[in-house]
Write a protein that holds these residues in place. Structure first.
Motif, mmCIF file in Angstrom:
data_model
loop_
_atom_site.group_PDB
_atom_site.id
_atom_site.type_symbol
_atom_site.label_atom_id
_atom_site.label_comp_id
_atom_site.label_asym_id
_atom_site.label_seq_id
_atom_site.Cartn_x
_atom_site.Cartn_y
_atom_site.Cartn_z
ATOM 1 N N VAL A 275 33.382 -26.109 79.005
ATOM 2 C CA VAL A 275 34.688 -25.866 79.593
ATOM 3 C C VAL A 275 34.952 -26.961 80.611
ATOM 4 O O VAL A 275 34.603 -26.858 81.773
ATOM 5 C CB VAL A 275 34.757 -24.495 80.277
ATOM 6 N N VAL B 74 35.754 -13.482 79.825
ATOM 7 C CA VAL B 74 37.129 -13.807 80.218
ATOM 8 C C VAL B 74 38.152 -13.283 79.223
ATOM 9 O O VAL B 74 39.327 -13.257 79.495
ATOM 10 C CB VAL B 74 37.332 -15.329 80.410
ATOM 11 N N GLU B 75 37.723 -12.887 78.064
ATOM 12 C CA GLU B 75 38.689 -12.385 77.096
ATOM 13 C C GLU B 75 38.022 -11.378 76.171
ATOM 14 O O GLU B 75 36.924 -11.592 75.709
ATOM 15 C CB GLU B 75 39.247 -13.541 76.260
ATOM 16 N N MET C 58 38.207 -33.288 66.200
ATOM 17 C CA MET C 58 39.043 -32.671 67.210
ATOM 18 C C MET C 58 40.093 -33.711 67.601
ATOM 19 O O MET C 58 39.734 -34.842 67.939
ATOM 20 C CB MET C 58 38.242 -32.254 68.438
ATOM 21 N N SER D 142 32.806 -17.394 79.770
ATOM 22 C CA SER D 142 32.847 -18.682 80.432
ATOM 23 C C SER D 142 32.062 -18.584 81.728
ATOM 24 O O SER D 142 32.326 -17.702 82.538
ATOM 25 C CB SER D 142 34.290 -19.089 80.725
ATOM 26 N N SER E 259 32.093 -28.789 62.722
ATOM 27 C CA SER E 259 33.303 -29.408 63.239
ATOM 28 C C SER E 259 33.419 -30.823 62.683
ATOM 29 O O SER E 259 32.492 -31.614 62.817
ATOM 30 C CB SER E 259 33.245 -29.434 64.766
ATOM 31 N N TYR F 128 31.273 -17.925 72.494
ATOM 32 C CA TYR F 128 32.307 -17.139 71.820
ATOM 33 C C TYR F 128 31.696 -16.338 70.680
ATOM 34 O O TYR F 128 30.796 -16.818 69.992
ATOM 35 C CB TYR F 128 33.368 -18.073 71.213
ATOM 36 N N GLY G 79 38.266 -28.888 81.017
ATOM 37 C CA GLY G 79 39.611 -29.169 80.548
ATOM 38 C C GLY G 79 39.804 -28.553 79.179
ATOM 39 O O GLY G 79 38.972 -27.800 78.696
ATOM 40 N N HIS H 183 41.566 -28.717 65.716
ATOM 41 C CA HIS H 183 40.262 -28.954 65.114
ATOM 42 C C HIS H 183 40.357 -28.848 63.598
ATOM 43 O O HIS H 183 41.068 -27.984 63.070
ATOM 44 C CB HIS H 183 39.250 -27.902 65.584
ATOM 45 N N THR I 46 37.816 -29.751 74.419
ATOM 46 C CA THR I 46 36.378 -29.674 74.252
ATOM 47 C C THR I 46 36.066 -29.217 72.840
ATOM 48 O O THR I 46 36.671 -28.292 72.315
ATOM 49 C CB THR I 46 35.776 -28.690 75.263
ATOM 50 N N GLU I 47 35.095 -29.863 72.250
ATOM 51 C CA GLU I 47 34.743 -29.574 70.870
ATOM 52 C C GLU I 47 33.898 -28.310 70.823
ATOM 53 O O GLU I 47 33.066 -28.063 71.692
ATOM 54 C CB GLU I 47 33.969 -30.751 70.294
ATOM 55 N N ALA I 48 34.113 -27.514 69.793
ATOM 56 C CA ALA I 48 33.345 -26.293 69.611
ATOM 57 C C ALA I 48 32.264 -26.519 68.580
ATOM 58 O O ALA I 48 32.462 -27.213 67.587
ATOM 59 C CB ALA I 48 34.255 -25.154 69.165
ATOM 60 N N VAL J 85 35.031 -13.979 74.653
ATOM 61 C CA VAL J 85 34.781 -15.278 75.263
ATOM 62 C C VAL J 85 34.018 -15.057 76.551
ATOM 63 O O VAL J 85 34.394 -14.207 77.366
ATOM 64 C CB VAL J 85 36.090 -16.030 75.604
ATOM 65 N N GLY K 16 44.369 -24.804 78.641
ATOM 66 C CA GLY K 16 43.011 -25.149 79.029
ATOM 67 C C GLY K 16 42.109 -23.948 79.165
ATOM 68 O O GLY K 16 42.396 -22.870 78.676
ATOM 69 N N GLY K 17 41.012 -24.128 79.804
ATOM 70 C CA GLY K 17 40.094 -23.026 80.019
ATOM 71 C C GLY K 17 39.295 -22.707 78.782
ATOM 72 O O GLY K 17 39.233 -23.489 77.839
ATOM 73 N N ALA K 18 38.664 -21.557 78.746
ATOM 74 C CA ALA K 18 37.765 -21.189 77.657
ATOM 75 C C ALA K 18 38.455 -20.257 76.701
ATOM 76 O O ALA K 18 37.889 -19.272 76.293
ATOM 77 C CB ALA K 18 36.509 -20.548 78.228
ATOM 78 N N ALA L 15 30.385 -22.221 77.898
ATOM 79 C CA ALA L 15 31.255 -21.189 77.323
ATOM 80 C C ALA L 15 30.722 -20.810 75.948
ATOM 81 O O ALA L 15 30.309 -21.675 75.175
ATOM 82 C CB ALA L 15 32.699 -21.690 77.189
#
Lengths: 111, 114
Positions: free
Chosen positions: B96, B55-56, A48, B50, A45, B33, B98, A33, B101-103, B48, A94-96, B31
């Motif tokens: 979320v 998850v984190e 990407m 999700s 942003s 953050y 894949g 990004h 994904t743009e944040a 994080v 992948g994932g979050a 998701a």
């Protein structure tokens, strides 16, 4: 050593100049990004990327996955482009997972 | 306007206070953050969520306590903070689906601990 390195850290240029900001990373990524942060803190942003090149107005972003390198170019720079430009990567898997960020490049465009 | 709203924009609190930061997104993302940006340092991931589950937690001190009651809202509860916790706290959201994904980021809350 930071996993995402940007150069230069600071850049001052004259209006109209062609600007290049570089980003190198040392990990496998799924996406990269480019972000813009103005004084006050808000982040927008810009791009990407996962391969190739993208263009939006005067901004161009490229990425070379094999060399683990990306560049952000600004053509016909303008004082309103003055901001901090941040490179961030999403690691493979992948994932979050959140993003890992470079320290940013502080750009000043003088009239 | 990115679709992610943070309140308050500025906060000054004493070390014994309890306060909360709020983040709201109406982008349909699943998701969310919390990031911290200290002076002269890169942005750091704090938490994080999700699908509303944490998850984190990047080894963040327990004086920071996140809460995600639903997919549109995220809170960061603060108590007994230290002056070195003064920073810009940024919220972001993404979908979320894949990896690519743009944040989208909020404007941030500038926190000063006195």
């Amino acid at each position: 050593k930071n996993e995402v390195e940007q150069s230069p850290q600071n850049l001052t240029a004259q209006e109209g100049e062609f600007i290049t900001i570089n980003c190198s990373y040392s990990v496998g990524i799924s996406a990269l990004h480019w972000l813009q942060q103005h004084p006050g803190g808000g982040i927008v942003s810009l791009f990407m990327l996962s391969s190739g090149k993208k263009k939006h107005g005067r901004l161009i972003a490229t990425i070379n996955i094999q060399e683990k390198h990306s560049s952000l170019h600004i053509t016909a720079s303008h004082p309103r482009d003055s901001a901090v430009y941040i490179c961030a990567v999403k690691m493979s898997g992948g994932g979050a997972d959140g993003l890992t960020f470079g320290k940013g490049t502080h750009l000043i465009i003088q009239p | 306007e990115t679709g992610v709203t943070q309140t308050p924009r500025h906060l000054v609190m004493g070390m014994t206070n309890k306060k909360s930061l709020k983040c709201e997104q109406h982008l349909g993302h699943n998701a969310m953050y919390w990031y911290k940006q200290s002076a002269k340092k890169p942005l750091e991931l704090m938490f994080v969520y999700s699908l509303e589950e944490r998850v984190e937690n990047n080894s963040v001190p327990s004086r920071f306590s996140p809460e995600c009651p639903n997919s549109s809202h995220l809170f960061l509860h603060l108590h007994t903070l230290q002056p070195e916790d003064s920073a810009l706290y940024l919220c972001a959201s993404s979908q979320v689906a894949g990896a690519r994904t743009e944040a989208f980021f909020g404007q941030g809350t500038r926190l000063t601990v006195v």
